[in-house]
Scaffold this active site. Structure first.
Site, PDB file in Angstrom:
ATOM      1  N   HIS A 105      20.817  20.619  -6.609  1.00 31.47           N
ATOM      2  CA  HIS A 105      21.884  21.611  -6.708  1.00 31.47           C
ATOM      3  C   HIS A 105      22.558  21.427  -8.065  1.00 31.47           C
ATOM      4  O   HIS A 105      22.874  20.313  -8.471  1.00 31.47           O
ATOM      5  CB  HIS A 105      22.871  21.412  -5.563  1.00 31.47           C
ATOM      6  CG  HIS A 105      24.122  22.193  -5.733  1.00 31.47           C
ATOM      7  ND1 HIS A 105      24.113  23.524  -6.102  1.00 31.47           N
ATOM      8  CD2 HIS A 105      25.434  21.847  -5.622  1.00 31.47           C
ATOM      9  CE1 HIS A 105      25.357  23.946  -6.199  1.00 31.47           C
ATOM     10  NE2 HIS A 105      26.173  22.959  -5.915  1.00 31.47           N
ATOM     11  N   CYS A 157      26.562  25.294  -0.815  1.00 34.94           N
ATOM     12  CA  CYS A 157      25.563  24.988  -1.854  1.00 34.94           C
ATOM     13  C   CYS A 157      24.239  24.474  -1.288  1.00 34.94           C
ATOM     14  O   CYS A 157      23.242  24.431  -2.002  1.00 34.94           O
ATOM     15  CB  CYS A 157      26.132  23.983  -2.837  1.00 34.94           C
ATOM     16  SG  CYS A 157      27.763  24.442  -3.409  1.00 34.94           S
ATOM     17  N   ASN A 197      27.640  26.357 -11.675  1.00 35.91           N
ATOM     18  CA  ASN A 197      27.296  26.113 -10.271  1.00 35.91           C
ATOM     19  C   ASN A 197      27.305  27.459  -9.536  1.00 35.91           C
ATOM     20  O   ASN A 197      28.356  28.071  -9.383  1.00 35.91           O
ATOM     21  CB  ASN A 197      28.344  25.147  -9.704  1.00 35.91           C
ATOM     22  CG  ASN A 197      28.146  24.856  -8.233  1.00 35.91           C
ATOM     23  OD1 ASN A 197      27.402  25.545  -7.545  1.00 35.91           O
ATOM     24  ND2 ASN A 197      28.833  23.847  -7.746  1.00 35.91           N
TER      25      ASN A 197
HETATM   26  O1  UT7 Z   1      28.882  22.539  -5.221  1.00 39.45           O
HETATM   27  C1  UT7 Z   1      29.795  21.505  -5.196  1.00 39.45           C
HETATM   28  C2  UT7 Z   1      30.984  21.988  -5.950  1.00 39.45           C
HETATM   29  N1  UT7 Z   1      31.834  21.019  -6.518  1.00 39.45           N
HETATM   30  C3  UT7 Z   1      31.488  20.109  -7.442  1.00 39.45           C
HETATM   31  O2  UT7 Z   1      30.373  19.921  -7.820  1.00 39.45           O
HETATM   32  C4  UT7 Z   1      32.622  19.324  -8.037  1.00 39.45           C
HETATM   33  C5  UT7 Z   1      32.314  17.872  -8.269  1.00 39.45           C
HETATM   34  N2  UT7 Z   1      33.347  17.271  -9.095  1.00 39.45           N
HETATM   35  C6  UT7 Z   1      33.351  17.437 -10.443  1.00 39.45           C
HETATM   36  O3  UT7 Z   1      32.453  18.033 -11.003  1.00 39.45           O
HETATM   37  C7  UT7 Z   1      34.493  16.806 -11.207  1.00 39.45           C
HETATM   38  O4  UT7 Z   1      35.320  16.078 -10.324  1.00 39.45           O
HETATM   39  C8  UT7 Z   1      35.345  17.829 -12.004  1.00 39.45           C
HETATM   40  C9  UT7 Z   1      34.516  18.370 -13.157  1.00 39.45           C
HETATM   41  C10 UT7 Z   1      35.815  18.958 -11.101  1.00 39.45           C
HETATM   42  C11 UT7 Z   1      36.559  17.142 -12.593  1.00 39.45           C
HETATM   43  O5  UT7 Z   1      36.158  16.058 -13.432  1.00 39.45           O
HETATM   44  P1  UT7 Z   1      36.903  14.662 -13.371  1.00 39.45           P
HETATM   45  O6  UT7 Z   1      36.294  13.799 -14.377  1.00 39.45           O
HETATM   46  O7  UT7 Z   1      36.875  14.200 -11.933  1.00 39.45           O
HETATM   47  O8  UT7 Z   1      38.355  15.050 -13.841  1.00 39.45           O
HETATM   48  P2  UT7 Z   1      39.745  14.878 -13.046  1.00 39.45           P
HETATM   49  O9  UT7 Z   1      39.845  15.850 -11.930  1.00 39.45           O
HETATM   50  O10 UT7 Z   1      39.938  13.428 -12.741  1.00 39.45           O
HETATM   51  O11 UT7 Z   1      40.772  15.312 -14.154  1.00 39.45           O
HETATM   52  C12 UT7 Z   1      40.942  14.543 -15.360  1.00 39.45           C
HETATM   53  C13 UT7 Z   1      41.939  15.266 -16.243  1.00 39.45           C
HETATM   54  C14 UT7 Z   1      43.221  15.658 -15.519  1.00 39.45           C
HETATM   55  O12 UT7 Z   1      44.286  15.499 -16.413  1.00 39.45           O
HETATM   56  P3  UT7 Z   1      45.251  14.208 -16.351  1.00 39.45           P
HETATM   57  O13 UT7 Z   1      45.826  14.234 -14.973  1.00 39.45           O
HETATM   58  O14 UT7 Z   1      44.343  13.038 -16.592  1.00 39.45           O
HETATM   59  O15 UT7 Z   1      46.232  14.465 -17.447  1.00 39.45           O
HETATM   60  C15 UT7 Z   1      43.030  17.115 -15.238  1.00 39.45           C
HETATM   61  O16 UT7 Z   1      44.248  17.813 -15.129  1.00 39.45           O
HETATM   62  O17 UT7 Z   1      41.380  16.472 -16.736  1.00 39.45           O
HETATM   63  C16 UT7 Z   1      42.277  17.560 -16.460  1.00 39.45           C
HETATM   64  N3  UT7 Z   1      41.472  18.764 -16.247  1.00 39.45           N
HETATM   65  C17 UT7 Z   1      41.085  19.581 -17.250  1.00 39.45           C
HETATM   66  N4  UT7 Z   1      41.328  19.530 -18.566  1.00 39.45           N
HETATM   67  C18 UT7 Z   1      40.780  20.509 -19.328  1.00 39.45           C
HETATM   68  C19 UT7 Z   1      40.987  19.259 -15.075  1.00 39.45           C
HETATM   69  N5  UT7 Z   1      40.277  20.376 -15.309  1.00 39.45           N
HETATM   70  C20 UT7 Z   1      40.338  20.590 -16.646  1.00 39.45           C
HETATM   71  C21 UT7 Z   1      39.814  21.580 -17.477  1.00 39.45           C
HETATM   72  N6  UT7 Z   1      40.060  21.491 -18.814  1.00 39.45           N
HETATM   73  N7  UT7 Z   1      39.066  22.594 -17.014  1.00 39.45           N
END
Ligand code: UT7
Length: 323
Positions: free
Chosen positions: A250, A112, A280
């Site tokens: 980004h 990125c 992204n």
């Molecule tokens: O260019 C760089 C590329 N990468 C990035 O920019 C990623 C940076 N990170 C992020 O943007 C965030 O960490 C994410 C958007 C990927 C995830 O958000 P989060 O607030 O950190 O969520 P999490 O991973 O802590 O997940 C929270 C919950 C989980 O469920 P439980 O365990 O609390 O029951 C996940 O399983 O949300 C669940 N979850 C979803 N639910 C619905 C994860 N993905 C999804 C989804 N839809 N797509």
């Protein structure tokens, strides 16, 4: 040392729009979760176009804006994590597609941060007098390396390309540059290439080549990079946040930007965001956003903007530009 400036930008995204609701038919997710956690509403997904095709269209738009002919280009740099092939480079394919017969062509892999790495490399070639006109392209077909059964990654990304023409200037317009890499954290965002399989090593068909990510680690890295990068770039350019018309980050996640903006004490509206429409697009994201700002006439000659990227590698980089 020669002075450097950007004289034209261009972009291209594939026409197919995929909404959050569309994705809820593919993985267990919903519009509310994606919008509130990332800011993304929809993304573009290629229906058969590969990276070189999108890169070429963005490049031709940038050349037209810059009033530069393909044969005037000395170097083509394509930043991509999703090349068409291992060999030839996507830059060489683009050269052939757009007729840039006099160019030296190569790809760079900085995920990125690729577009700002590319602009940085281009500016060094121009400063030393080795080259006069360079085409920098960030282009990705991320849809082909995503695991479409993993809801924590596939909802984030999209396809597209952004480009800029960089050339010699009578006055320097790149006011500060910043870049770095943290290879020890590379495991947090991985998309594997082919494994070692040869005369002596049997194939392992179970090996997963698709993208995996530790979202929380990348989130923290993104926030930290924007905070440190903005401070350093402003200081090195001898200006303050008030001198900057737009910060073009980004386009990963609007919550990353909100955290960083709050910590920096900068109004979040100063950060230009279009991730709601494109998600992204990795190396393409800053290029697409920059082109949008230019085409919407949101900046005028003399305005200063700050670009800041971060991502897989892990890598980071940025610059302050006077338009
Ligand atoms: O260019 C760089 C590329 N990468 C990035 O920019 C990623 C940076 N990170 C992020 O943007 C965030 O960490 C994410 C958007 C990927 C995830 O958000 P989060 O607030 O950190 O969520 P999490 O991973 O802590 O997940 C929270 C919950 C989980 O469920 P439980 O365990 O609390 O029951 C996940 O399983 O949300 C669940 N979850 C979803 N639910 C619905 C994860 N993905 C999804 C989804 N839809 N797509």
């Amino acid at each position: 040392m020669n002075s450097v400036r950007i004289i034209g930008t261009g972009s291209y995204v594939p026409p197919k729009i995929v909404s959050n609701d569309d994705l809820s038919c593919v993985v267990e997710t919903n519009d509310e979760w994606i919008k509130s956690r990332t800011g993304i509403r929809e993304r573009r997904i290629s229906e058969g176009e590969n990276t070189s095709s999108m890169a070429s269209k963005a490049a031709l738009n940038a050349l037209k804006a810059a009033n530069v002919k393909p044969e005037e280009i000395d170097i083509i740099i394509v930043a991509t994590a999703t090349p068409d092939n291992f060999i030839p480079s996507t830059a060489c394919v683009v050269q052939d597609k757009i007729g840039a017969v006099n160019a030296t062509c190569f790809d760079i892999s900085a995920a990125c941060s690729g577009f700002v790495y590319g602009l940085n490399i281009a500016s060094q070639f121009i400063r030393t007098g080795y080259s006069k006109t360079i085409l920098v392209i960030g282009a990705e077909t991320l849809s082909k390396i995503l695991d479409w059964s993993d809801r924590s990654t596939c909802i984030l990304f999209g396809d597209g390309a952004g480009a800029a023409v960089v050339t010699v200037s009578d006055r320097n317009k790149i006011l500060s540059l910043y870049s770095g890499s943290v290879g020890s954290k590379g495991r947090f965002l991985v998309s594997k290439a082919v494994p070692v399989e040869n005369l002596y090593v049997e194939s392992n068909t179970n090996d997963n080549h698709k993208t995996t990510m530790d979202g929380r680690e990348i989130f923290k890295f993104g926030v930290k990079t924007i905070i440190n990068g903005v401070k350093k770039l402003l200081e090195d350019a001898g200006c303050t946040e008030k001198d900057i018309k737009y910060i073009v980050p980004h386009q990963a996640n609007c919550r990353i930007i909100e955290f960083a903006a709050r910590e920096l004490g900068i109004d979040k509206n100063k950060f230009y965001l279009n991730l709601d429409r494109y998600g992204n697009t990795s190396a393409a994201s800053i290029g697409i956003a920059l082109d949008e700002i230019v085409r919407k006439h949101l900046i005028e000659q003399g305005d200063k903007i700050l670009l800041i990227g971060f991502g897989g590698g892990l890598t980071y980089g940025g610059m302050v530009i006077e338009w």
